[in-house]
Design an enzyme around this catalytic site. Structure first.
Site, short mmCIF file in Angstrom:
data_model
loop_
_atom_site.label_atom_id
_atom_site.label_comp_id
_atom_site.label_asym_id
_atom_site.label_seq_id
_atom_site.Cartn_x
_atom_site.Cartn_y
_atom_site.Cartn_z
N HIS A 100 -8.01 -1.06 6.01
CA HIS A 100 -8.30 -2.37 6.61
C HIS A 100 -8.89 -3.27 5.52
O HIS A 100 -9.74 -2.83 4.74
CB HIS A 100 -9.27 -2.19 7.78
CG HIS A 100 -9.57 -3.46 8.49
ND1 HIS A 100 -8.68 -4.06 9.36
CD2 HIS A 100 -10.65 -4.28 8.42
CE1 HIS A 100 -9.21 -5.19 9.81
NE2 HIS A 100 -10.40 -5.34 9.26
N GLU A 122 -10.49 3.17 19.32
CA GLU A 122 -10.88 1.76 19.22
C GLU A 122 -10.31 1.19 17.93
O GLU A 122 -10.38 1.86 16.89
CB GLU A 122 -12.41 1.62 19.19
CG GLU A 122 -13.10 2.14 20.42
CD GLU A 122 -12.66 1.42 21.68
OE1 GLU A 122 -12.59 0.18 21.66
OE2 GLU A 122 -12.36 2.12 22.67
N ASN A 163 0.83 -1.21 0.00
CA ASN A 163 0.00 0.00 0.00
C ASN A 163 0.86 1.26 0.00
O ASN A 163 0.49 2.27 -0.60
CB ASN A 163 -0.97 0.00 1.18
CG ASN A 163 -2.19 -0.86 0.89
OD1 ASN A 163 -3.03 -0.49 0.07
ND2 ASN A 163 -2.25 -2.02 1.53
C1 GRF Z 1 -3.22 -4.74 3.95
O1 GRF Z 1 -4.09 -5.79 3.66
C2 GRF Z 1 -3.90 -3.69 4.80
O2 GRF Z 1 -5.27 -3.56 4.52
C3 GRF Z 1 -3.73 -4.22 6.19
O3 GRF Z 1 -2.44 -4.80 6.19
C4 GRF Z 1 -2.09 -5.18 4.87
C5 GRF Z 1 -0.81 -4.46 4.56
O4 GRF Z 1 -0.25 -4.84 3.33
N1 GRF Z 1 -3.90 -3.18 7.17
P1 GRF Z 1 0.97 -4.03 2.76
O5 GRF Z 1 2.07 -4.00 3.81
O6 GRF Z 1 0.49 -2.65 2.43
O7 GRF Z 1 1.39 -4.78 1.53
#
Ligand code: GRF
Length: 215
Positions: free
Chosen positions: A108, A142, A13
């Site tokens: 998420h 939360e 990401n």
């Molecule tokens: C993703 O699925 C994100 O939604 C979650 O953790 C994962 C991280 O993946 N919070 P990356 O490190 O961005 O490849």
């Protein structure tokens, strides 16, 4: 808008955000990356793009507050406007969350408020859900709660494993996260009574259940 990105691992990401920021018309730039894990593969994406990347290893700090003070200082020094959690696997204290309130977002891999927490894809399959997806939301104290900025849905197939489902969800994460950051950077996101109000093309969209046009 200057982004600070918090990672713990793979960093796909983060890469999606860096790639989006490289486009001429994209209204944000990643100015600082922090990993709490020294060996996070995602650090390489920042380094390859000449973005300052720092390891702040939580294990070097006796208290969560002092770890977070180091993160806070790093982002403040870099002039960060918006903190993006991208696979960041530490719980943040109320004090950090309050300090960055409405300037701290997370992605998420489920359609929140369903399936908060860990092992999401296993649980989605176990529950027999037909649709899953991802959510970008403002961070509150939360876990996996807070006003929803953008979501995207994908089907759950009968023969899905957590790996195949995760791959399908991740593909939309990489579109939705940059799209959500763009909405914020363009001033189109406002929070009212803990729900996001989006202003798109002069129209006010009162529902937070919005899937942005994918780039
Ligand atoms: C993703 O699925 C994100 O939604 C979650 O953790 C994962 C991280 O993946 N919070 P990356 O490190 O961005 O490849």
């Amino acid at each position: 808008m200057k982004l600070g990105v918090l990672i713990s691992g793979r960093g796909s990401n983060l890469k999606a955000l860096i790639d989006a920021c490289a486009r001429d018309d994209y209204p944000a730039e990643v100015v600082s990356v922090v990993s709490n894990k020294p060996d996070a593969p995602g650090l390489a994406y920042a380094r390859n793009a000449d973005i300052p990347a720092k390891v702040i290893n939580h294990q070097d700090f006796a208290r969560r507050e002092t770890f977070e003070a180091a993160v806070d200082e790093t982002f403040a020094d870099a002039g960060v406007d918006l903190v993006c959690n991208a696979g960041f696997m530490r719980i943040l204290t109320d004090s950090f969350v309050d300090k960055w309130r409405d300037r701290l977002i997370n992605i998420h891999p489920s359609l929140l408020p369903a399936f908060k927490g860990l092992h999401v894809h296993e649980r989605v399959i176990e529950a027999g859900a037909r649709i899953s997806g991802c959510t970008v939301h403002f961070v509150r104290t939360e876990m996996d709660e807070g006003p929803i900025i953008a979501q995207a849905a994908v089907p759950v197939m009968a023969d899905d494993t957590p790996e195949t489902l995760s791959k399908r969800v991740l593909a939309v994460e990489h579109k939705v996260y940059p799209a959500a950051v763009r909405l914020i950077a363009e001033g189109k996101v406002r929070i009212s009574h803990e729900r996001v109000i989006l202003r798109i093309g002069g129209e006010t969209e009162s529902s937070a259940m919005f899937v942005p046009p994918l780039p």
